[in-house]
Design a protein around this motif. Structure first.
Motif, mmCIF file in Angstrom:
data_model
loop_
_atom_site.group_PDB
_atom_site.id
_atom_site.type_symbol
_atom_site.label_atom_id
_atom_site.label_comp_id
_atom_site.label_asym_id
_atom_site.label_seq_id
_atom_site.Cartn_x
_atom_site.Cartn_y
_atom_site.Cartn_z
ATOM 1 N N ALA A 65 0.829 -1.208 0.000
ATOM 2 C CA ALA A 65 0.000 0.000 0.000
ATOM 3 C C ALA A 65 0.866 1.262 0.000
ATOM 4 N N GLU A 66 1.943 1.250 0.771
ATOM 5 C CA GLU A 66 2.856 2.397 0.807
ATOM 6 C C GLU A 66 3.460 2.649 -0.577
ATOM 7 N N ARG A 67 3.918 1.603 -1.239
ATOM 8 C CA ARG A 67 4.509 1.739 -2.574
ATOM 9 C C ARG A 67 3.487 2.256 -3.587
ATOM 10 N N ALA A 68 2.219 1.973 -3.341
ATOM 11 C CA ALA A 68 1.156 2.422 -4.251
ATOM 12 C C ALA A 68 0.661 3.824 -3.900
ATOM 13 N N GLY A 69 1.342 4.494 -2.975
ATOM 14 C CA GLY A 69 0.962 5.860 -2.622
ATOM 15 C C GLY A 69 0.153 5.975 -1.345
ATOM 16 N N GLY A 70 0.022 4.877 -0.624
ATOM 17 C CA GLY A 70 -0.730 4.886 0.633
ATOM 18 C C GLY A 70 0.089 5.434 1.790
ATOM 19 N N ALA A 71 -0.375 5.162 2.975
ATOM 20 C CA ALA A 71 0.253 5.670 4.197
ATOM 21 C C ALA A 71 1.709 5.208 4.314
ATOM 22 N N THR A 72 2.564 6.108 4.783
ATOM 23 C CA THR A 72 3.986 5.824 4.954
ATOM 24 C C THR A 72 4.230 5.112 6.285
ATOM 25 N N ILE A 73 4.957 4.014 6.222
ATOM 26 C CA ILE A 73 5.336 3.280 7.437
ATOM 27 C C ILE A 73 6.506 4.010 8.076
ATOM 28 N N VAL A 74 6.311 4.468 9.320
ATOM 29 C CA VAL A 74 7.389 5.168 10.023
ATOM 30 C C VAL A 74 7.977 4.321 11.142
ATOM 31 N N GLY A 75 7.338 3.202 11.441
ATOM 32 C CA GLY A 75 7.877 2.351 12.491
ATOM 33 C C GLY A 75 6.909 1.269 12.912
ATOM 34 N N TYR A 76 7.190 0.744 14.095
ATOM 35 C CA TYR A 76 6.449 -0.408 14.621
ATOM 36 C C TYR A 76 6.197 -0.191 16.104
ATOM 37 N N TRP A 77 5.194 -0.852 16.605
ATOM 38 C CA TRP A 77 4.935 -0.783 18.045
ATOM 39 C C TRP A 77 4.747 -2.195 18.584
ATOM 40 N N HIS A 78 5.075 -2.363 19.839
ATOM 41 C CA HIS A 78 4.759 -3.612 20.528
ATOM 42 C C HIS A 78 4.689 -3.348 22.019
ATOM 43 N N SER A 79 4.098 -4.295 22.727
ATOM 44 C CA SER A 79 3.960 -4.160 24.177
ATOM 45 C C SER A 79 4.957 -5.075 24.876
ATOM 46 N N HIS A 80 5.278 -4.699 26.105
ATOM 47 C CA HIS A 80 6.141 -5.508 26.954
ATOM 48 C C HIS A 80 5.362 -5.902 28.208
ATOM 49 N N PRO A 81 5.074 -7.179 28.385
ATOM 50 C CA PRO A 81 4.401 -7.614 29.612
ATOM 51 C C PRO A 81 5.240 -7.361 30.875
ATOM 52 N N SER A 82 6.545 -7.190 30.711
ATOM 53 C CA SER A 82 7.456 -7.015 31.849
ATOM 54 C C SER A 82 7.266 -5.695 32.575
ATOM 55 N N GLY A 83 6.671 -4.718 31.929
ATOM 56 C CA GLY A 83 6.523 -3.402 32.535
ATOM 57 C C GLY A 83 7.618 -2.433 32.137
ATOM 58 N N ASP A 84 8.645 -2.893 31.448
ATOM 59 C CA ASP A 84 9.772 -2.056 31.036
ATOM 60 C C ASP A 84 9.564 -1.618 29.587
ATOM 61 N N VAL A 85 9.575 -0.319 29.335
ATOM 62 C CA VAL A 85 9.351 0.169 27.976
ATOM 63 C C VAL A 85 10.659 0.441 27.229
ATOM 64 N N ARG A 86 11.772 0.012 27.790
ATOM 65 C CA ARG A 86 13.045 0.104 27.073
ATOM 66 C C ARG A 86 13.193 -1.108 26.162
ATOM 67 N N PRO A 87 13.853 -0.943 25.012
ATOM 68 C CA PRO A 87 14.078 -2.087 24.128
ATOM 69 C C PRO A 87 14.867 -3.179 24.863
ATOM 70 N N SER A 88 14.422 -4.404 24.671
ATOM 71 C CA SER A 88 15.084 -5.545 25.301
ATOM 72 C C SER A 88 16.250 -6.022 24.443
ATOM 73 N N ALA A 89 17.031 -6.954 24.976
ATOM 74 C CA ALA A 89 18.110 -7.566 24.202
ATOM 75 C C ALA A 89 17.523 -8.283 22.983
ATOM 76 N N THR A 90 16.358 -8.890 23.142
ATOM 77 C CA THR A 90 15.691 -9.557 22.020
ATOM 78 C C THR A 90 15.299 -8.533 20.963
ATOM 79 N N ASP A 91 14.785 -7.375 21.387
ATOM 80 C CA ASP A 91 14.449 -6.312 20.439
ATOM 81 C C ASP A 91 15.688 -5.905 19.635
#
Length: 135
Positions: A65-91
């Motif tokens: 959709a972006e390549r066809a002129g749709g909305a631009t992807i600027v990033g991603y979101w996810h939740s952390h069940p741990s309560g920490d909003v810092r990127p993890s080692a896995t991230d």
């Protein structure tokens, strides 16, 4: 200063609250220094209590959709069940140093990060943000 629409942020926080024991995820849309919308995507990771993987069908559809002129992807979101909003080692291990925004939410706490280059690793830089009615 990055601005995120209150509607997009509310959608993310509400979706993360659906099951706070699992990582929820989606795609962020917008432009320079703004997030105007967020999608809610299935987490297809083998263990969604510890990591996330955006459903490739949803991700490829957004890219097409972006390549066809749709909305631009600027990033991603996810939740952390741990309560920490810092990127993890896995991230950090799964991130691409592409400058995309990573929004991480736990409860009502939100962190914004940008994936950047660091020799031998992906480094995340914190992004200050404000909530507004971005159009």
């Amino acid at each position: 200063m990055l601005e995120i629409s209150s509607a997009a942020l509310q959608r993310i926080v509400a979706d993360a609250a659906v099951d706070p024991t699992r990582e929820r995820c989606g795609i962020l849309f917008g432009g320079d220094d703004r997030i105007v919308d967020a999608s809610l995507c299935a987490n297809v990771a083998a263990d969604p209590t510890r990591t996330f993987e955006i459903d490739p069908v949803a991700l490829f559809a957004a890219l097409r959709a972006e390549r066809a002129g749709g909305a631009t992807i600027v990033g991603y979101w996810h939740s952390h069940p741990s309560g920490d909003v810092r990127p993890s080692a896995t991230d950090a291990a799964m991130a691409v140093p592409d400058g995309k925004i990573w929004l991480i939410v736990s409860g009502v706490t939100v962190g914004m990060w940008r994936a950047g280059n660091q020799p031998g690793a992906v480094r995340f830089d914190a992004i200050p943000y404000q909530v507004g009615e971005v159009m």
